[in-house]
Write a protein that holds these residues in place. Sequence first.
Motif, PDB file in Angstrom:
ATOM      1  N   LEU A 240     119.515  50.533 -50.157  1.00  8.84           N
ATOM      2  CA  LEU A 240     119.554  49.250 -49.573  1.00  8.84           C
ATOM      3  C   LEU A 240     118.038  48.677 -49.745  1.00  8.84           C
ATOM      4  CD1 LEU A 240     121.717  48.869 -46.397  1.00  8.84           C
ATOM      5  CD2 LEU A 240     121.966  47.737 -48.609  1.00  8.84           C
ATOM      6  N   GLY A 241     116.906  49.363 -49.341  1.00  6.96           N
ATOM      7  CA  GLY A 241     115.707  49.109 -49.545  1.00  6.96           C
ATOM      8  C   GLY A 241     115.096  48.907 -50.888  1.00  6.96           C
ATOM      9  N   GLY A 242     115.749  49.524 -51.649  1.00  5.62           N
ATOM     10  CA  GLY A 242     115.137  49.591 -52.975  1.00  5.62           C
ATOM     11  C   GLY A 242     114.030  50.976 -53.099  1.00  5.62           C
ATOM     12  N   LEU A 243     114.346  51.510 -54.277  1.00  2.78           N
ATOM     13  CA  LEU A 243     113.468  52.835 -54.361  1.00  2.78           C
ATOM     14  C   LEU A 243     111.723  52.496 -54.485  1.00  2.78           C
ATOM     15  CD1 LEU A 243     113.148  55.884 -54.981  1.00  2.78           C
ATOM     16  CD2 LEU A 243     113.567  55.249 -57.379  1.00  2.78           C
ATOM     17  N   GLY A 244     111.279  52.872 -53.565  1.00  4.79           N
ATOM     18  CA  GLY A 244     109.783  52.855 -53.524  1.00  4.79           C
ATOM     19  C   GLY A 244     109.208  51.686 -52.832  1.00  4.79           C
ATOM     20  N   ASN A 245     110.256  50.669 -52.369  1.00  5.90           N
ATOM     21  CA  ASN A 245     109.978  49.668 -51.710  1.00  5.90           C
ATOM     22  C   ASN A 245     109.754  49.878 -49.952  1.00  5.90           C
ATOM     23  OD1 ASN A 245     109.727  47.319 -50.312  1.00  5.90           O
ATOM     24  ND2 ASN A 245     111.066  46.241 -51.877  1.00  5.90           N
ATOM     25  N   ILE A 246     108.909  50.216 -49.635  1.00  8.28           N
ATOM     26  CA  ILE A 246     108.502  50.682 -48.354  1.00  8.28           C
ATOM     27  C   ILE A 246     109.039  49.622 -47.305  1.00  8.28           C
ATOM     28  CG2 ILE A 246     107.011  51.854 -46.505  1.00  8.28           C
ATOM     29  CD1 ILE A 246     107.659  53.767 -49.313  1.00  8.28           C
ATOM     30  N   LEU A 247     108.258  48.432 -47.604  1.00 11.95           N
ATOM     31  CA  LEU A 247     108.636  47.549 -46.576  1.00 11.95           C
ATOM     32  C   LEU A 247     110.144  47.109 -46.674  1.00 11.95           C
ATOM     33  CD1 LEU A 247     107.681  45.211 -44.505  1.00 11.95           C
ATOM     34  CD2 LEU A 247     107.329  43.732 -46.543  1.00 11.95           C
ATOM     35  N   GLY A 248     110.724  47.101 -47.689  1.00 13.74           N
ATOM     36  CA  GLY A 248     112.197  47.055 -47.755  1.00 13.74           C
ATOM     37  C   GLY A 248     112.920  47.947 -47.020  1.00 13.74           C
ATOM     38  N   GLY A 249     112.626  49.281 -46.995  1.00 11.77           N
ATOM     39  CA  GLY A 249     113.215  50.096 -46.499  1.00 11.77           C
ATOM     40  C   GLY A 249     113.124  49.959 -44.956  1.00 11.77           C
TER      41      GLY A 249
END
Length: 298
Positions: A240-249
């Motif tokens: 859901l957050g997107g691979l490598g997207n820490i904030l999105g995670g």
Amino acid sequence: MSFVDVFLSQQLLFATLVTGALYAIIALGLNLVYGTMRLLNVAHGELVMVGAYVGYWLFSVFGLSPLFSTVVVAAFSAIVGVLLYKFLLRDMLVRVDRRERLEANSLLLFFGLSLLIQNIVAWVETATPRAYQYMDHVYRFGDLAMTGNRIIALLVALAICIGVTLFLRWSVFGLALRSVIEQPEAARIVGVNVEQVHIVSLTLGFASAGVAGVLLGMMEQFSPFIGFPLAIAAFIVVILGGLGNILGGFLAALLLGAIETYGVALTSPNLRSVLLYGVFVATLMFLPQGLFAKRVSR
């Protein structure tokens, strides 16, 4: 209780924050490991489970506060990550040149490690759930009732999330890590020490999982079989957050926490696993790139 009462409940909002923060630090490690090395660590939940047991025994035998146990467990988990990289993963990364084969091989390797860890812990500890009392005094603020251990878990998880976000966003290593996640070959060409990035990512990932285990064990019962549902939750957050997207995670973890908390409140606690796996299947079907995936334009 009506739908509006459930939606406006301060108690459920607090539960959402605690669950989401816990999922965030569990998924953090999975995101770093898969993002930098393309390894499908399905044994990630077992790291959380082991962290819970280590925290339990440190408290029961030595009387060590779980707050101090987080440091010990983080160091122990990081050392395990380094040893695993040195003796197993580094050779795999060197020998396998295709991403698909690397993912498949790592899936089999970590699946075997997951079963091994799970059965060893079940043999040593038995399948009986463990629990211990720590900071379980109830604090009331109006209609909101919060136990001290959940407040501490929320604050520690938020501190880890904020600290890692700032470190990865503003440090030189954070820039190198993002470059390895997005373009590993280009990062190697321009001089990024990819092996160092791999080791640090693995140690951070394992350490965060161990800390999550201590926080989880501080709040509720745990057994040798809690790892797989936690790993599924972490994969949902990463997707859901997107691979490598820490904030999105982190945002995806809060969303998953809300779906689980409010879904259980509106249905039944027996449907918790159904909700979790339902979100997992729906995410793979309709949002394979994630809600917060970074859009790359040519």
